[in-house]
Design a protein around this motif. Structure first.
Motif, short mmCIF file in Angstrom:
data_model
loop_
_atom_site.label_atom_id
_atom_site.label_comp_id
_atom_site.label_asym_id
_atom_site.label_seq_id
_atom_site.Cartn_x
_atom_site.Cartn_y
_atom_site.Cartn_z
N CYS A 33 41.44 16.49 92.26
CA CYS A 33 41.96 15.56 91.24
C CYS A 33 40.82 14.84 90.54
O CYS A 33 40.82 14.71 89.31
CB CYS A 33 42.90 14.55 91.87
SG CYS A 33 44.48 15.23 92.42
N THR A 34 39.84 14.39 91.30
CA THR A 34 38.70 13.68 90.73
C THR A 34 37.92 14.58 89.79
O THR A 34 37.49 14.16 88.71
CB THR A 34 37.80 13.14 91.85
OG1 THR A 34 38.57 12.26 92.67
CG2 THR A 34 36.61 12.38 91.30
N ALA A 35 37.75 15.85 90.18
CA ALA A 35 37.01 16.80 89.35
C ALA A 35 37.71 17.04 88.02
O ALA A 35 37.05 17.32 87.01
CB ALA A 35 36.82 18.12 90.10
N SER A 36 39.02 16.91 87.99
CA SER A 36 39.76 17.12 86.73
C SER A 36 39.46 16.01 85.72
O SER A 36 39.62 16.21 84.52
CB SER A 36 41.26 17.18 86.99
OG SER A 36 41.79 15.88 87.18
N ALA A 37 39.06 14.84 86.22
CA ALA A 37 38.74 13.68 85.38
C ALA A 37 39.92 13.21 84.53
O ALA A 37 39.75 12.53 83.53
CB ALA A 37 37.52 13.95 84.51
N LEU A 38 41.14 13.55 84.95
CA LEU A 38 42.35 13.13 84.25
C LEU A 38 43.08 12.08 85.07
O LEU A 38 42.97 12.06 86.30
CB LEU A 38 43.29 14.33 84.06
CG LEU A 38 42.79 15.46 83.18
CD1 LEU A 38 43.72 16.66 83.29
CD2 LEU A 38 42.67 15.00 81.73
N PRO A 39 43.85 11.20 84.42
CA PRO A 39 44.69 10.27 85.17
C PRO A 39 45.61 11.05 86.11
O PRO A 39 46.00 12.18 85.82
CB PRO A 39 45.50 9.56 84.09
CG PRO A 39 44.72 9.74 82.84
CD PRO A 39 44.02 11.06 82.97
N VAL A 40 45.94 10.44 87.25
CA VAL A 40 46.69 11.13 88.29
C VAL A 40 48.04 10.46 88.53
O VAL A 40 48.12 9.24 88.67
CB VAL A 40 45.90 11.16 89.61
CG1 VAL A 40 46.69 11.84 90.71
CG2 VAL A 40 44.55 11.84 89.42
N ASP A 41 49.08 11.30 88.57
CA ASP A 41 50.40 10.86 89.02
C ASP A 41 50.57 11.39 90.43
O ASP A 41 50.48 12.59 90.65
CB ASP A 41 51.51 11.44 88.14
CG ASP A 41 51.58 10.80 86.77
OD1 ASP A 41 51.03 9.70 86.60
OD2 ASP A 41 52.19 11.41 85.87
N VAL A 42 50.79 10.49 91.38
CA VAL A 42 51.05 10.89 92.76
C VAL A 42 52.56 10.89 92.95
O VAL A 42 53.19 9.84 92.93
CB VAL A 42 50.37 9.93 93.77
CG1 VAL A 42 50.72 10.32 95.19
CG2 VAL A 42 48.86 9.92 93.55
N ARG A 63 39.89 4.37 92.84
CA ARG A 63 38.60 3.79 92.44
C ARG A 63 37.95 4.60 91.33
O ARG A 63 37.09 4.10 90.60
CB ARG A 63 37.65 3.72 93.64
CG ARG A 63 37.85 2.51 94.50
CD ARG A 63 36.67 2.27 95.43
NE ARG A 63 36.38 3.39 96.30
CZ ARG A 63 36.87 3.56 97.52
NH1 ARG A 63 37.68 2.66 98.04
NH2 ARG A 63 36.52 4.60 98.25
N THR A 64 38.34 5.87 91.20
CA THR A 64 37.73 6.76 90.24
C THR A 64 38.56 6.98 88.99
O THR A 64 38.02 7.07 87.89
CB THR A 64 37.48 8.14 90.90
OG1 THR A 64 36.80 7.94 92.14
CG2 THR A 64 36.66 9.05 90.03
N LEU A 65 39.89 7.07 89.17
CA LEU A 65 40.78 7.43 88.08
C LEU A 65 42.00 6.51 88.05
O LEU A 65 42.38 5.96 89.08
CB LEU A 65 41.28 8.88 88.28
CG LEU A 65 40.23 9.97 88.31
CD1 LEU A 65 40.83 11.26 88.83
CD2 LEU A 65 39.65 10.17 86.92
N PRO A 66 42.65 6.40 86.89
CA PRO A 66 43.93 5.69 86.86
C PRO A 66 44.97 6.48 87.67
O PRO A 66 45.08 7.69 87.53
CB PRO A 66 44.31 5.68 85.37
CG PRO A 66 43.06 6.02 84.63
CD PRO A 66 42.22 6.83 85.56
N VAL A 67 45.70 5.77 88.53
CA VAL A 67 46.68 6.42 89.40
C VAL A 67 48.03 5.74 89.24
O VAL A 67 48.12 4.51 89.24
CB VAL A 67 46.24 6.35 90.88
CG1 VAL A 67 47.32 6.88 91.80
CG2 VAL A 67 44.95 7.12 91.10
N ARG A 68 49.07 6.58 89.10
CA ARG A 68 50.45 6.11 89.12
C ARG A 68 51.13 6.77 90.31
O ARG A 68 50.95 7.97 90.54
CB ARG A 68 51.20 6.50 87.84
CG ARG A 68 50.56 5.99 86.58
CD ARG A 68 51.38 6.21 85.34
NE ARG A 68 51.72 7.60 85.10
CZ ARG A 68 52.34 8.04 84.00
NH1 ARG A 68 52.67 7.18 83.03
NH2 ARG A 68 52.64 9.31 83.85
N VAL A 69 51.90 6.00 91.06
CA VAL A 69 52.64 6.53 92.21
C VAL A 69 54.11 6.59 91.82
O VAL A 69 54.71 5.57 91.46
CB VAL A 69 52.43 5.67 93.48
CG1 VAL A 69 53.21 6.26 94.64
CG2 VAL A 69 50.94 5.59 93.82
#
Length: 101
Positions: A33-42, A63-69
């Protein structure tokens, strides 16, 4: 656990117990996910348990990317609250549309 990619977001789909027994798999997923450098939806809709090791992986990601759960169950919301991750990640009560590329 699976990862889906679109042009603008990554979706990390979690299910079952997210604890030390899936640590290696979570480490790999967070790295991907971090390597994609895109915001992440969990997508947490089918998570049955989250312990401190699972929360630590989510914290590393946040800490690295915007995350939505997405729709975390009550037990997971509790862990996000006591670890203060609920102030770091956005919690969604509804699942957003997700165009898979």
């Amino acid at each position: 656990m699976s990862i889906l990619f679109s042009a603008g977001r990554t979706r990390l789909v979690l299910s079952g117990a997210i604890d030390a027994t899936v640590g290696e798999e979570m480490t790999s997923a967070v790295a991907e996910c971090t390597a994609s450098a895109l915001p992440v939806d969990v997508d947490a809709r089918t998570v049955t348990f989250l312990d401190s090791s699972g929360a630590a992986h989510l914290a590393r990601l946040a800490r690295t990317l915007p995350v939505r759960v997405i729709q975390p169950p009550d037990a997971m919301r509790f862990v996000l609250s006591v670890t203060a991750l609920d102030s770091t990640v956005e919690i969604l009560d509804d699942a957003p549309d997700y165009p898979v590329r």
